[in-house]
Design a protein around this motif. Structure first.
Motif, PDB file in Angstrom:
ATOM      1  N   PRO A   1      45.052 114.555  11.273  1.00 15.99           N
ATOM      2  CA  PRO A   1      43.915 115.453  11.419  1.00 15.99           C
ATOM      3  C   PRO A   1      43.468 115.424  12.818  1.00 15.99           C
ATOM      4  CG  PRO A   1      43.495 113.784   9.826  1.00 15.99           C
ATOM      5  CD  PRO A   1      44.868 113.536  10.221  1.00 15.99           C
ATOM      6  N   GLU A   2      43.674 114.512  13.795  1.00 15.79           N
ATOM      7  CA  GLU A   2      43.158 114.608  14.911  1.00 15.79           C
ATOM      8  C   GLU A   2      44.247 115.609  15.822  1.00 15.79           C
ATOM      9  OE1 GLU A   2      40.714 113.414  16.290  1.00 15.79           O
ATOM     10  OE2 GLU A   2      41.198 113.478  18.462  1.00 15.79           O
ATOM     11  N   ASP A   3      45.543 115.470  15.296  1.00 17.79           N
ATOM     12  CA  ASP A   3      46.426 116.559  15.913  1.00 17.79           C
ATOM     13  C   ASP A   3      45.664 117.997  15.674  1.00 17.79           C
ATOM     14  OD1 ASP A   3      48.458 115.021  16.734  1.00 17.79           O
ATOM     15  OD2 ASP A   3      49.458 115.186  15.060  1.00 17.79           O
ATOM     16  N   LEU A   4      45.363 118.239  14.208  1.00 19.69           N
ATOM     17  CA  LEU A   4      44.629 119.507  13.962  1.00 19.69           C
ATOM     18  C   LEU A   4      43.331 119.890  14.670  1.00 19.69           C
ATOM     19  CD1 LEU A   4      45.433 119.130  10.187  1.00 19.69           C
ATOM     20  CD2 LEU A   4      46.588 120.786  11.532  1.00 19.69           C
ATOM     21  N   ARG A   5      42.648 118.796  14.778  1.00 16.98           N
ATOM     22  CA  ARG A   5      41.255 118.942  15.498  1.00 16.98           C
ATOM     23  C   ARG A   5      41.624 119.311  16.949  1.00 16.98           C
ATOM     24  NH1 ARG A   5      37.470 116.577  18.531  1.00 16.98           N
ATOM     25  NH2 ARG A   5      38.851 114.959  19.419  1.00 16.98           N
ATOM     26  N   LEU A   6      42.454 118.861  17.711  1.00 10.02           N
ATOM     27  CA  LEU A   6      42.675 119.104  18.879  1.00 10.02           C
ATOM     28  C   LEU A   6      43.389 120.569  19.005  1.00 10.02           C
ATOM     29  CD1 LEU A   6      43.894 115.675  20.279  1.00 10.02           C
ATOM     30  CD2 LEU A   6      41.747 116.802  20.762  1.00 10.02           C
ATOM     31  N   ALA A   7      44.216 120.893  18.079  1.00  8.24           N
ATOM     32  CA  ALA A   7      44.792 122.202  18.190  1.00  8.24           C
ATOM     33  C   ALA A   7      43.660 123.199  18.153  1.00  8.24           C
ATOM     34  CB  ALA A   7      45.826 122.233  17.175  1.00  8.24           C
ATOM     35  N   LEU A   8      42.899 123.085  16.923  1.00  7.11           N
ATOM     36  CA  LEU A   8      41.669 124.029  16.724  1.00  7.11           C
ATOM     37  C   LEU A   8      40.820 123.876  17.874  1.00  7.11           C
ATOM     38  CD1 LEU A   8      41.758 122.932  13.115  1.00  7.11           C
ATOM     39  CD2 LEU A   8      41.725 125.437  13.658  1.00  7.11           C
ATOM     40  N   LEU A   9      40.448 123.048  18.349  1.00  6.47           N
ATOM     41  CA  LEU A   9      39.480 122.899  19.619  1.00  6.47           C
ATOM     42  C   LEU A   9      39.846 123.663  20.667  1.00  6.47           C
ATOM     43  CD1 LEU A   9      36.575 121.867  20.323  1.00  6.47           C
ATOM     44  CD2 LEU A   9      37.872 119.893  21.291  1.00  6.47           C
ATOM     45  N   LYS A  10      41.205 123.575  20.936  1.00  6.95           N
ATOM     46  CA  LYS A  10      42.011 124.477  21.866  1.00  6.95           C
ATOM     47  C   LYS A  10      41.784 125.996  21.758  1.00  6.95           C
ATOM     48  CE  LYS A  10      46.372 124.038  24.244  1.00  6.95           C
ATOM     49  NZ  LYS A  10      47.561 123.827  23.883  1.00  6.95           N
ATOM     50  N   GLU A  11      41.550 126.212  20.455  1.00  5.32           N
ATOM     51  CA  GLU A  11      41.439 127.735  20.146  1.00  5.32           C
ATOM     52  C   GLU A  11      39.887 128.047  19.937  1.00  5.32           C
ATOM     53  OE1 GLU A  11      43.552 130.002  20.450  1.00  5.32           O
ATOM     54  OE2 GLU A  11      45.157 128.451  20.899  1.00  5.32           O
ATOM     55  N   ASN A  12      38.998 127.390  20.371  1.00  4.37           N
ATOM     56  CA  ASN A  12      37.559 127.607  20.277  1.00  4.37           C
ATOM     57  C   ASN A  12      37.115 127.320  18.923  1.00  4.37           C
ATOM     58  OD1 ASN A  12      36.748 127.775  23.128  1.00  4.37           O
ATOM     59  ND2 ASN A  12      36.915 129.997  23.020  1.00  4.37           N
ATOM     60  N   ILE A  13      37.565 126.558  18.325  1.00  7.94           N
ATOM     61  CA  ILE A  13      37.296 126.289  16.709  1.00  7.94           C
ATOM     62  C   ILE A  13      36.633 124.796  16.462  1.00  7.94           C
ATOM     63  CG2 ILE A  13      38.041 126.198  14.162  1.00  7.94           C
ATOM     64  CD1 ILE A  13      40.105 128.396  15.275  1.00  7.94           C
ATOM     65  N   GLU A  14      35.492 124.571  16.063  1.00  8.04           N
ATOM     66  CA  GLU A  14      34.880 123.136  15.895  1.00  8.04           C
ATOM     67  C   GLU A  14      35.398 122.633  14.358  1.00  8.04           C
ATOM     68  OE1 GLU A  14      30.768 120.930  16.413  1.00  8.04           O
ATOM     69  OE2 GLU A  14      30.583 123.019  15.595  1.00  8.04           O
ATOM     70  N   VAL A  15      36.008 121.595  14.368  1.00  8.34           N
ATOM     71  CA  VAL A  15      36.224 121.013  13.028  1.00  8.34           C
ATOM     72  C   VAL A  15      35.841 119.513  13.183  1.00  8.34           C
ATOM     73  CG1 VAL A  15      38.097 122.519  12.158  1.00  8.34           C
ATOM     74  CG2 VAL A  15      38.687 120.439  13.465  1.00  8.34           C
ATOM     75  N   ARG A  16      35.571 118.851  12.013  1.00  5.84           N
ATOM     76  CA  ARG A  16      35.212 117.669  12.311  1.00  5.84           C
ATOM     77  C   ARG A  16      36.233 116.455  11.480  1.00  5.84           C
ATOM     78  NH1 ARG A  16      29.498 117.158  13.675  1.00  5.84           N
ATOM     79  NH2 ARG A  16      29.437 118.652  15.565  1.00  5.84           N
ATOM     80  N   ARG A  17      36.514 115.522  11.875  1.00  2.01           N
ATOM     81  CA  ARG A  17      36.899 114.432  11.081  1.00  2.01           C
ATOM     82  C   ARG A  17      36.345 114.019   9.950  1.00  2.01           C
ATOM     83  NH1 ARG A  17      40.534 111.123  14.055  1.00  2.01           N
ATOM     84  NH2 ARG A  17      40.754 109.949  12.502  1.00  2.01           N
ATOM     85  N   LEU A  18      36.619 113.514   8.678  1.00  2.00           N
ATOM     86  CA  LEU A  18      35.687 112.997   7.425  1.00  2.00           C
ATOM     87  C   LEU A  18      35.124 111.865   8.107  1.00  2.00           C
ATOM     88  CD1 LEU A  18      37.866 112.937   4.268  1.00  2.00           C
ATOM     89  CD2 LEU A  18      36.651 114.832   5.357  1.00  2.00           C
ATOM     90  N   TRP A  19      34.002 111.383   7.522  1.00  2.00           N
ATOM     91  CA  TRP A  19      33.150 110.328   7.928  1.00  2.00           C
ATOM     92  C   TRP A  19      34.036 108.828   8.133  1.00  2.00           C
ATOM     93  CZ3 TRP A  19      29.002 112.654   9.651  1.00  2.00           C
ATOM     94  CH2 TRP A  19      28.481 113.788   9.155  1.00  2.00           C
ATOM     95  N   GLN A  20      33.860 108.139   9.335  1.00  2.00           N
ATOM     96  CA  GLN A  20      34.050 107.090   9.340  1.00  2.00           C
ATOM     97  C   GLN A  20      33.356 106.068   8.536  1.00  2.00           C
ATOM     98  OE1 GLN A  20      35.587 103.377  12.377  1.00  2.00           O
ATOM     99  NE2 GLN A  20      34.399 105.154  13.255  1.00  2.00           N
ATOM    100  N   PRO A  21      34.070 105.205   7.402  1.00  2.15           N
ATOM    101  CA  PRO A  21      33.102 104.634   6.466  1.00  2.15           C
ATOM    102  C   PRO A  21      32.296 103.222   7.132  1.00  2.15           C
ATOM    103  CG  PRO A  21      35.526 104.223   6.039  1.00  2.15           C
ATOM    104  CD  PRO A  21      35.411 105.112   7.264  1.00  2.15           C
ATOM    105  N   MET A  22      30.904 103.091   6.656  1.00  2.00           N
ATOM    106  CA  MET A  22      30.050 102.357   7.241  1.00  2.00           C
ATOM    107  C   MET A  22      30.453 100.817   7.426  1.00  2.00           C
ATOM    108  SD  MET A  22      27.456 104.128   7.814  1.00  2.00           S
ATOM    109  CE  MET A  22      28.406 105.617   8.144  1.00  2.00           C
ATOM    110  N   HIS A  23      31.491 100.458   6.418  1.00  2.00           N
ATOM    111  CA  HIS A  23      32.001  98.909   6.579  1.00  2.00           C
ATOM    112  C   HIS A  23      32.855  98.877   7.861  1.00  2.00           C
ATOM    113  CE1 HIS A  23      35.552 100.586   4.428  1.00  2.00           C
ATOM    114  NE2 HIS A  23      36.190  99.662   5.066  1.00  2.00           N
ATOM    115  N   ARG A  24      33.334  99.812   8.453  1.00  2.00           N
ATOM    116  CA  ARG A  24      33.952  99.964   9.747  1.00  2.00           C
ATOM    117  C   ARG A  24      33.138 100.029  11.094  1.00  2.00           C
ATOM    118  NH1 ARG A  24      39.511 102.152   9.394  1.00  2.00           N
ATOM    119  NH2 ARG A  24      39.175 102.614  11.521  1.00  2.00           N
ATOM    120  N   GLN A  25      32.069 100.361  10.971  1.00  2.00           N
ATOM    121  CA  GLN A  25      31.262 100.635  12.019  1.00  2.00           C
ATOM    122  C   GLN A  25      30.528  99.321  12.610  1.00  2.00           C
ATOM    123  OE1 GLN A  25      30.501 103.547  12.684  1.00  2.00           O
ATOM    124  NE2 GLN A  25      31.127 104.768  11.301  1.00  2.00           N
TER     125      GLN A  25
END
Ligand SMILES: Cc1ncc(COP(=O)(O)O)c(C=O)c1O
Length: 378
Positions: free
Chosen positions: A306-330
């Protein structure tokens, strides 16, 4: 970066056309405050839509969750069970009231709270002699949680549900609107939600007394006397009459917005049907999502993350988001107890949310799908 192409946002506001008329009325009447005809109208119209006896219009979804906990009497020394897979705004209000969050993992179909893990956690607490004071149950990305099992289990143990329906206004479980299953349903009208008031929230309940109590707390908890007299801590959480005007216009187009977002999800699926590594967030039978965000996970072992995709899309001026990082990991919740956690961790590792604004053009949907296809097929 393709400078010539417009930036595509994840979920921008989409006005219906009547919003400014209501805002103008507030100006004409000089009700530029946290009361007025738009606040009353918005509360009535939202309650009607949700077939609830009453609604309280509030300054944010977070405020709605905070007041929901207070209205149910949750406080210091209490535990609140909470979906671990969520945005931090579901869990923060548990800390505001001095209670202790205990996180419960997701199940892989809806991505929401797992009824089996919930039952395990409740059995554990029953054996230890103290049940949680409430369950903070979240319906993520518009997808209903497994309400039949969750309602049955919580009723068995007598634990009230607060439904965090911030992302799921208009979603249904076997025909019943989300937010109407729990003791209290909370909603967000933040700018990125399916309808917006610019910033705002609301809560509803079948119990009118709970709504009244929440509204009273939202207005500084003034005791019933002809002068200022206070015996409880109150808040300034009312929705502005200007914002409520935007909300009234938005409510008129809610069903249309749901159809539009659902069409976007189906179109992405269609455009990306050849990409075998993509697993879509599908509705189980009887589950109806407002498709607030179109989401997918990449198959286990996929070369593309998903991070590869996020960066590839951002390079093309497209905003995407990763899914939420779970609370127990915060780090914020370090040391908090969690029942399970592997499912939500796996979703976080493999998931992505695509631009899903209801005004997103077919050309832009194709542009987004194209970048994704190229990333997988490269
Ligand atoms: C799941 C969830 N809960 C709560 C909130 C809080 O809503 P608000 O931003 O209106 O405070 C949001 C969104 O922002 C959300 O996505």
């Amino acid at each position: 970066m393709s400078q010539s192409q417009d930036f595509i946002y994840l979920s921008p506001p989409h006005m219906g056309g009547q919003e400014q008329r209501y805002v103008q009325e507030a100006f004409d009447q000089n009700w530029i405050t946290t009361a007025g005809a738009n606040v009353d109208g918005f509360e009535t119209e939202l309650a009607q839509y949700l077939q609830a006896p009453a609604a309280a219009a509030l300054s944010s979804g977070t405020a709605a969750l905070h007041l929901a906990l207070l209205a149910l009497g949750v406080g210091s020394g209490d535990e609140v069970f909470c979906s671990t897979f969520t945005f931090v705004a579901s869990a923060n209000p548990i800390l505001y009231v001095g209670a202790t969050p205990v996180f419960i993992d997701s199940e892989p179909n809806t991505w929401n709270l797992c009824p089996l893990t919930l039952e395990k956690a409740l059995i554990d607490r029953k054996q230890k002699g103290k049940l949680p004071k409430a369950l903070m149950l979240v319906h993520l990305y518009g997808m209903p949680a497994k309400m039949r099992e969750i309602v049955e289990i919580t009723q068995h143990y007598g634990v009230p549900i607060i439904e965090d329906t911030a992302e799921a206004l208009g979603s249904r479980f076997h025909g019943q609107l989300l937010g109407t299953f729990g003791a209290i349903g909370a909603f967000s009208f933040n700018g990125n939600k399916i309808i917006t008031t610019s910033g705002g929230g609301a809560l509803i309940s079948a119990d009118n007394q709970l709504v009244k109590k929440a509204k009273w707390l939202a207005q500084q908890a003034k005791d019933d006397k002809p002068f200022y007299h206070h015996s409880t801590v109150g808040f300034n959480y009312g929705l502005s009459n200007i914002s409520a005007g935007i909300g009234r216009g938005q409510l008129q187009v809610l069903e249309e917005r749901i159809e539009q977002r659902r069409a976007i999800f189906n179109n992405y699926k269609n455009l990306l049907q050849n990409i075998e590594e993509i697993e879509w967030h599908e509705e189980p039978k009887g589950f109806f999502s407002n498709r607030w965000l179109s989401c997918f996970t990449t198959k286990k072992g996929s070369k593309i993350s998903p991070e590869d995709l996020r960066l590839a899309l951002l390079k093309e001026n497209i905003e995407v988001r990763r899914l939420w990082q779970p609370m127990h990991r915060q780090p914020l919740f370090q040391g908090a107890e969690s029942f399970g956690g592997e499912v939500s961790e796996d979703l976080f590792a493999r998931g992505l949310c695509l631009p899903s604004g209801s005004a997103l053009s077919l050309t832009d949907q194709e542009r987004i799908a194209d970048v994704i296809s190229k990333a997988f097929l490269a």
